[in-house]
Design a protein around this motif. Structure first.
Motif, mmCIF file in Angstrom:
data_model
loop_
_atom_site.group_PDB
_atom_site.id
_atom_site.type_symbol
_atom_site.label_atom_id
_atom_site.label_comp_id
_atom_site.label_asym_id
_atom_site.label_seq_id
_atom_site.Cartn_x
_atom_site.Cartn_y
_atom_site.Cartn_z
ATOM 1 N N LEU A 109 0.828 -1.070 -0.036
ATOM 2 C CA LEU A 109 -0.011 -0.034 0.042
ATOM 3 C C LEU A 109 0.799 1.483 0.040
ATOM 4 O O LEU A 109 1.437 1.606 1.021
ATOM 5 C CB LEU A 109 -1.072 -0.102 1.150
ATOM 6 C CG LEU A 109 -1.886 1.263 1.237
ATOM 7 C CD1 LEU A 109 -2.911 1.036 0.179
ATOM 8 C CD2 LEU A 109 -2.587 1.146 2.665
ATOM 9 N N ASP A 110 0.693 1.913 -1.099
ATOM 10 C CA ASP A 110 1.781 3.031 -1.279
ATOM 11 C C ASP A 110 0.812 4.441 -0.820
ATOM 12 O O ASP A 110 -0.007 4.899 -1.609
ATOM 13 C CB ASP A 110 2.100 3.190 -2.656
ATOM 14 C CG ASP A 110 2.988 4.396 -2.905
ATOM 15 O OD1 ASP A 110 3.549 4.793 -1.935
ATOM 16 O OD2 ASP A 110 3.292 4.736 -4.058
ATOM 17 N N LYS A 115 -3.320 12.940 -0.866
ATOM 18 C CA LYS A 115 -3.572 12.305 -2.341
ATOM 19 C C LYS A 115 -4.098 10.901 -2.176
ATOM 20 O O LYS A 115 -4.438 10.378 -3.410
ATOM 21 C CB LYS A 115 -2.507 12.385 -2.972
ATOM 22 C CG LYS A 115 -1.983 13.930 -3.268
ATOM 23 C CD LYS A 115 -0.684 13.992 -4.201
ATOM 24 C CE LYS A 115 -0.315 15.382 -4.561
ATOM 25 N NZ LYS A 115 0.981 15.605 -5.405
ATOM 26 N N GLY A 116 -4.368 10.270 -1.119
ATOM 27 C CA GLY A 116 -4.891 8.959 -1.107
ATOM 28 C C GLY A 116 -3.697 7.977 -0.930
ATOM 29 O O GLY A 116 -2.698 8.189 -0.866
ATOM 30 N N SER A 117 -4.029 6.706 -1.407
ATOM 31 C CA SER A 117 -3.188 5.498 -1.194
ATOM 32 C C SER A 117 -3.660 4.635 -2.484
ATOM 33 O O SER A 117 -4.627 4.453 -3.042
ATOM 34 C CB SER A 117 -3.425 4.620 -0.043
ATOM 35 O OG SER A 117 -3.276 5.384 1.057
ATOM 36 N N GLN A 118 -2.511 3.970 -3.192
ATOM 37 C CA GLN A 118 -2.531 3.147 -4.121
ATOM 38 C C GLN A 118 -2.313 1.397 -3.637
ATOM 39 O O GLN A 118 -1.155 1.453 -2.936
ATOM 40 C CB GLN A 118 -1.591 3.361 -5.343
ATOM 41 C CG GLN A 118 -2.077 4.765 -5.970
ATOM 42 C CD GLN A 118 -3.289 4.406 -6.742
ATOM 43 O OE1 GLN A 118 -3.462 3.415 -7.072
ATOM 44 N NE2 GLN A 118 -3.886 5.593 -7.125
ATOM 45 N N ALA A 208 -5.938 -1.117 -6.785
ATOM 46 C CA ALA A 208 -7.190 -0.112 -6.250
ATOM 47 C C ALA A 208 -6.589 1.110 -5.694
ATOM 48 O O ALA A 208 -5.489 1.209 -5.070
ATOM 49 C CB ALA A 208 -7.795 -0.919 -5.389
ATOM 50 N N ALA A 209 -7.670 2.113 -5.742
ATOM 51 C CA ALA A 209 -7.102 3.263 -5.094
ATOM 52 C C ALA A 209 -8.211 3.942 -3.975
ATOM 53 O O ALA A 209 -9.435 3.164 -4.028
ATOM 54 C CB ALA A 209 -7.375 4.366 -6.173
ATOM 55 N N TYR A 210 -7.571 4.191 -2.855
ATOM 56 C CA TYR A 210 -7.977 4.427 -1.390
ATOM 57 C C TYR A 210 -8.143 5.721 -1.190
ATOM 58 O O TYR A 210 -7.001 6.405 -1.480
ATOM 59 C CB TYR A 210 -7.639 3.610 -0.496
ATOM 60 C CG TYR A 210 -7.833 2.113 -0.493
ATOM 61 C CD1 TYR A 210 -9.140 1.522 -0.115
ATOM 62 C CD2 TYR A 210 -7.025 1.397 -1.484
ATOM 63 C CE1 TYR A 210 -9.354 0.328 -0.189
ATOM 64 C CE2 TYR A 210 -7.395 -0.045 -1.448
ATOM 65 C CZ TYR A 210 -8.533 -0.594 -0.787
ATOM 66 O OH TYR A 210 -8.835 -1.991 -0.843
ATOM 67 N N GLU A 211 -9.070 6.327 -0.222
ATOM 68 C CA GLU A 211 -8.902 7.626 0.224
ATOM 69 C C GLU A 211 -8.701 8.835 -0.804
ATOM 70 O O GLU A 211 -8.055 9.690 -0.541
ATOM 71 C CB GLU A 211 -7.998 7.763 1.373
ATOM 72 C CG GLU A 211 -7.972 6.746 2.358
ATOM 73 C CD GLU A 211 -6.812 6.694 3.219
ATOM 74 O OE1 GLU A 211 -5.687 7.356 3.105
ATOM 75 O OE2 GLU A 211 -6.800 5.964 4.281
ATOM 76 N N ALA A 213 -7.575 8.714 -3.806
ATOM 77 C CA ALA A 213 -6.870 8.810 -4.929
ATOM 78 C C ALA A 213 -7.093 8.079 -6.282
ATOM 79 O O ALA A 213 -8.317 7.768 -6.265
ATOM 80 C CB ALA A 213 -5.751 7.611 -4.352
ATOM 81 N N GLY A 214 -6.659 8.622 -7.430
ATOM 82 C CA GLY A 214 -7.080 8.423 -8.570
ATOM 83 C C GLY A 214 -6.975 6.925 -9.025
ATOM 84 O O GLY A 214 -6.393 6.194 -8.463
ATOM 85 N N ALA A 215 -7.817 6.403 -9.821
ATOM 86 C CA ALA A 215 -8.088 5.003 -9.916
ATOM 87 C C ALA A 215 -6.842 4.733 -10.891
ATOM 88 O O ALA A 215 -6.163 5.300 -11.541
ATOM 89 C CB ALA A 215 -9.283 4.924 -11.025
ATOM 90 N N PRO A 216 -6.523 3.241 -10.574
ATOM 91 C CA PRO A 216 -5.187 2.805 -11.376
ATOM 92 C C PRO A 216 -5.216 2.996 -12.819
ATOM 93 O O PRO A 216 -6.383 3.040 -13.463
ATOM 94 C CB PRO A 216 -4.952 1.342 -10.875
ATOM 95 C CG PRO A 216 -5.902 1.335 -9.518
ATOM 96 C CD PRO A 216 -7.053 2.526 -9.631
ATOM 97 N N ASP A 217 -4.227 3.360 -13.545
ATOM 98 C CA ASP A 217 -4.094 3.464 -15.121
ATOM 99 C C ASP A 217 -4.196 1.912 -15.436
ATOM 100 O O ASP A 217 -3.301 1.276 -15.550
ATOM 101 C CB ASP A 217 -2.903 4.201 -15.560
ATOM 102 C CG ASP A 217 -2.840 4.362 -17.124
ATOM 103 O OD1 ASP A 217 -3.715 3.664 -17.771
ATOM 104 O OD2 ASP A 217 -2.224 5.443 -17.386
#
Length: 255
Positions: A109-110, A115-118, A208-211, A213-217
């Motif tokens: 989890l990055d 900006k949220g998390s990826q 997946a994107a959390y909080e 963050a933009g959706a994964p490309d």
């Protein structure tokens, strides 16, 4: 005079008998050679018919072992594909025979503050097949498993917007399957199924994107998955080359 002529006739008749018998004997022997007597010549049908014991020789499996699944892709690739992985060395799945079946996974989890998390998850599974008299050649068995894995990926539970296409440049054959899955957030999944000779590699990668963050490309996910799959294929060949080297050193050189 009459008596002498009669006697001469009987002598000539007797003399002729052996000649007739000889001819008849030759004719009879000839018949035995071609028919019921003596050594028989095999018929065309019997000579063309293969022995019941004969069976087609199965090809020897090209690969005799598997690489360490957690080392099947490079460390720098893991850092790129799964940023902030909990365990950069990966988590291997237990197996009774690591030369036949092996797998490893990574997740991380990055977090990027406001900006949220990826989130990213990667799994690599390798299965190797041997040639078997009743099951078929190693490559054919691997090809059958490859096709099954592609169909399994396309039928993943909860999958939507499934897109499958050939992925060139990965082993002998490869297919990418891209789809989405709705959970608490949207997960974007990519599965690469590849076959290199008698080994099948299944790579699952999702994000997946959390909080906020933009959706994964999705295109980037696919690009990363393909790069990792290529490394996994190369690692299979490398592992088998490494195994051959000690064997070649141990065996005497050909005279």
């Amino acid at each position: 005079m009459h008596r002498s002529a009669s006697r001469l006739t009987r002598v000539l008749a007797c003399a002729a008998v052996p000649v007739i018998l000889t001819v008849a004997g030759c004719s009879s022997d000839s018949g035995k050679d071609s028919g019921s007597g003596g050594a028989k010549k095999p018929s065309a049908s019997s000579s063309a018919k293969p022995s019941a014991k004969a069976s087609a020789a199965l090809e020897k499996a090209a690969f005799a072992t598997l690489p360490d699944p957690c080392k099947s892709i490079q460390a720098k690739t893991v850092e790129t594909v799964v940023p902030e992985a909990k365990d950069k060395n990966g988590t291997a799945t237990k197996s009774n025979d690591l030369t036949t079946r092996a797998s490893c996974s990574w997740n991380g989890l990055d977090e990027d503050g406001l900006k949220g998390s990826q989130y990213r998850w990667l799994s690599i599974s390798l299965v190797r097949y041997e040639s078997h008299a009743s099951l078929g050649s190693a490559n054919k068995r691997a090809e059958d498993q490859y096709n099954k894995q592609v169909e399994t990926a396309k039928a993943a539970e909860g999958a939507h917007d499934v897109k499958a296409e050939q992925a060139g440049g990965i082993g002998d054959q490869a297919t990418s399957v891209v789809y989405g899955v709705k959970k608490d957030v949207d997960f974007f999944n990519t599965t690469i199924v590849a076959r290199t000779q008698n080994v099948v590699i299944t790579l699952d990668y999702n994000g997946a994107a959390y909080e906020g963050a933009g959706a994964p490309d999705q295109a980037k996910l696919l690009e990363n998955a393909i790069a990792a799959a290529k490394e996994a294929v190369a690692s299979v060949a490398a592992a088998n080359e490494q195994q051959k080297q000690p064997e070649q050193q141990a065996s005497p050189s050909a005279q």
